[in-house]
Design a protein around this motif. Sequence first.
Motif, PDB file in Angstrom:
ATOM      1  N   ALA A   1      -7.717   2.675   9.041  1.00  0.00           N
ATOM      2  CA  ALA A   1      -7.056   1.569   8.350  1.00  0.00           C
ATOM      3  C   ALA A   1      -7.856   1.154   7.115  1.00  0.00           C
ATOM      4  O   ALA A   1      -7.279   0.869   6.059  1.00  0.00           O
ATOM      5  CB  ALA A   1      -6.870   0.389   9.298  1.00  0.00           C
TER       6      ALA A   1
ATOM      7  N   ASP B   1      -7.227   3.653   4.493  1.00  0.00           N
ATOM      8  CA  ASP B   1      -5.924   3.398   3.865  1.00  0.00           C
ATOM      9  C   ASP B   1      -6.018   2.249   2.874  1.00  0.00           C
ATOM     10  O   ASP B   1      -5.419   2.295   1.789  1.00  0.00           O
ATOM     11  CB  ASP B   1      -4.872   3.053   4.935  1.00  0.00           C
ATOM     12  CG  ASP B   1      -4.459   4.290   5.721  1.00  0.00           C
ATOM     13  OD1 ASP B   1      -4.807   5.404   5.278  1.00  0.00           O
ATOM     14  OD2 ASP B   1      -3.805   4.135   6.769  1.00  0.00           O
ATOM     15  N   ALA B   2      -6.751   1.206   3.255  1.00  0.00           N
ATOM     16  CA  ALA B   2      -6.903   0.045   2.364  1.00  0.00           C
ATOM     17  C   ALA B   2      -7.634   0.456   1.088  1.00  0.00           C
ATOM     18  O   ALA B   2      -7.353  -0.062   0.008  1.00  0.00           O
ATOM     19  CB  ALA B   2      -7.663  -1.074   3.078  1.00  0.00           C
TER      20      ALA B   2
ATOM     21  N   ALA C   1      -5.192   1.929  -1.184  1.00  0.00           N
ATOM     22  CA  ALA C   1      -4.376   0.857  -1.755  1.00  0.00           C
ATOM     23  C   ALA C   1      -5.149   0.121  -2.849  1.00  0.00           C
ATOM     24  O   ALA C   1      -4.586  -0.222  -3.894  1.00  0.00           O
ATOM     25  CB  ALA C   1      -3.948  -0.117  -0.656  1.00  0.00           C
TER      26      ALA C   1
ATOM     27  N   THR D   1      -5.051  -6.015   4.329  1.00  0.00           N
ATOM     28  CA  THR D   1      -4.327  -4.809   3.937  1.00  0.00           C
ATOM     29  C   THR D   1      -4.440  -3.744   5.018  1.00  0.00           C
ATOM     30  O   THR D   1      -3.443  -3.133   5.415  1.00  0.00           O
ATOM     31  CB  THR D   1      -4.894  -4.264   2.609  1.00  0.00           C
ATOM     32  OG1 THR D   1      -4.902  -5.325   1.656  1.00  0.00           O
ATOM     33  CG2 THR D   1      -4.057  -3.117   2.093  1.00  0.00           C
TER      34      THR D   1
ATOM     35  N   HIS E   1      -2.245  -4.540   7.983  1.00  0.00           N
ATOM     36  CA  HIS E   1      -0.830  -4.266   7.728  1.00  0.00           C
ATOM     37  C   HIS E   1      -0.542  -2.780   7.724  1.00  0.00           C
ATOM     38  O   HIS E   1       0.459  -2.332   8.276  1.00  0.00           O
ATOM     39  CB  HIS E   1      -0.404  -4.896   6.404  1.00  0.00           C
ATOM     40  CG  HIS E   1      -0.275  -6.390   6.505  1.00  0.00           C
ATOM     41  ND1 HIS E   1      -0.567  -7.243   5.476  1.00  0.00           N
ATOM     42  CD2 HIS E   1       0.094  -7.177   7.551  1.00  0.00           C
ATOM     43  CE1 HIS E   1      -0.380  -8.489   5.870  1.00  0.00           C
ATOM     44  NE2 HIS E   1       0.011  -8.474   7.132  1.00  0.00           N
ATOM     45  N   ARG E   2      -1.439  -2.006   7.121  1.00  0.00           N
ATOM     46  CA  ARG E   2      -1.269  -0.544   7.109  1.00  0.00           C
ATOM     47  C   ARG E   2      -1.244  -0.007   8.538  1.00  0.00           C
ATOM     48  O   ARG E   2      -0.444   0.860   8.856  1.00  0.00           O
ATOM     49  CB  ARG E   2      -2.407   0.124   6.340  1.00  0.00           C
ATOM     50  CG  ARG E   2      -2.495  -0.277   4.904  1.00  0.00           C
ATOM     51  CD  ARG E   2      -1.823   0.732   4.034  1.00  0.00           C
ATOM     52  NE  ARG E   2      -1.391   0.114   2.799  1.00  0.00           N
ATOM     53  CZ  ARG E   2      -1.084   0.791   1.704  1.00  0.00           C
ATOM     54  NH1 ARG E   2      -1.132   2.106   1.713  1.00  0.00           N
ATOM     55  NH2 ARG E   2      -0.691   0.177   0.615  1.00  0.00           N
TER      56      ARG E   2
ATOM     57  N   ASP F   1       2.038  -0.797  10.074  1.00  0.00           N
ATOM     58  CA  ASP F   1       3.060   0.098   9.531  1.00  0.00           C
ATOM     59  C   ASP F   1       2.962   1.471  10.166  1.00  0.00           C
ATOM     60  O   ASP F   1       3.962   2.056  10.588  1.00  0.00           O
ATOM     61  CB  ASP F   1       2.889   0.237   8.004  1.00  0.00           C
ATOM     62  CG  ASP F   1       3.305  -1.055   7.297  1.00  0.00           C
ATOM     63  OD1 ASP F   1       3.921  -1.911   7.967  1.00  0.00           O
ATOM     64  OD2 ASP F   1       3.001  -1.197   6.101  1.00  0.00           O
TER      65      ASP F   1
END
Lengths: 117, 405
Positions: free
Chosen positions: B37, B40-41, B44, B65, B68-69, B72
Amino acid sequence: MKRYLLSIFHPDGPPPPAPVLDKIMRDVAQVRSDMQTAGVWVFAGGLCPPSTATVLRQRDGQLLTFDGPFAEGKEHLGGFTIIEAPDLDAALAWGRRLALAVTLPVEVRPFQDERPS
Amino acid sequence: MTDASREAIERVFRREYAPTVAVLTRLLGDIDAAEEAVQDAFAAALQHWPKTGIPPSPAAWITTTARHRAIDAHRRAVKGPRFHEQPDAVHAPAAPLNEEASVRDDCLRMIFTCCHPALSADAQVALTLRLVGGLTTGEVARAFFVPEATMAQRLVRAKGKIRDAAIPYRLPVADELPQRLGAVLAVVYLVFNEGHSPSRGAELVRGELCDEALRLAGALAELLPDEPEVIGLRALLLLIDSRRLARVDEAGRPVLLADQDRTLWNARQIATGHDLVRRCLAWNRPGPYQIQAAIQAVHADAPTAARTDWRQILQLYDQLLALAPTPVVAMNRAVAVAELRGPRAALPLLDALPPTGDHRLAAIRAELLRRDGQSEAARAAYDEALARVGNDAERAFLQRRRASL
């Protein structure tokens, strides 16, 4: 809840003298009873010696039967207890009590999670 | 607008890696999921920050973030058993992200998880460097002198045990704290020692490992400011490390404590170390790290080697030996005995010790035999030390000492 296998490893050779063994059996029974009271106990059993074991093994498309334990060593699996515990620390706490009671090494090993079908 | 170049973003993520992974591990219930995660952030942030600038609270941005990722990702593909286990963890209400205390507790949870006694010592150090220190896998691999792929495998295996055996993500309760804390402090000390006297390789000091250990010790001291041994370890590392520049000459050769240029010692680190040692003394709850720090403080106090208060050092070693009767402590105590009463008083103490795996015992014996004029025996001891030494600079030093007999 996770399940843990508490394996007790015995050294090969004769069992300890009766008075020693009696105390061990009493202590182990007490741990088992405490596990049951705490609701963590699932199953337990002591095993007959490795000399009573039989191994089945597939070879060249045939299933063969062999005398003797699967692996020879200085120690063998003498018995086990299965418990349910929230995490490893809780399982280790019970494992510690069992190891103190049997006066032998205890291996604590998690079961795989059952996959949702 | 803040400068948000890729390099700046990388710096922010490097700094925030450990605390954000720690918070997300609690929220997601899984270290791997937390690391993914945060990764992923990062992707982003590379998209957004060049436009918006680095947010005022990057840690909160990354955590929100990343969370949320993760949700998702969970919705897109319910993969693996881990989210089946704890769907609530993913959908839990947002944690108070800005609460320092909460982040602090998560960092501590991570430290105690990485240093769980059910993990091997090597795994503890590797996990701590990666997940608490925020080192990359490549950097951790270099610390261990192993290829990056090997270290990646080792980390995967260790994290697999944490997940499968359900090593809990929690703070130890009071009665288990001393023992659990001992494991954590041992890991930090191990990292420092590998930096201070590398067991292998060419360098005499691996400064990046010393720095990392100092950072970890500082973070621990901030997290547990009332634990004397935590403060003692920090003081110990600061005081030993204060001599870093003086320990190596221009040619990269080691300089013995007695021969060091004391003006090169880091006065600021010594002052902080002294303050911490005084704090420990006020607690009056002595422990091995605090006593070792006090010994280093005595060395730091001496204006010249000749004016070192060996009497006080020996008293401290006596106290240390009573608390921690290990061969290493006994060996170092023998050195203090040699300084006070001569090599002949110390050599029998060394001879009574069990043989060690490394070269230090033999090297100390060699030096004491040399001082006692026993050249033949000293040569044999240098040979033994040379057979055991793993560090190139140390080996060259021992060879020179042997040749100068």
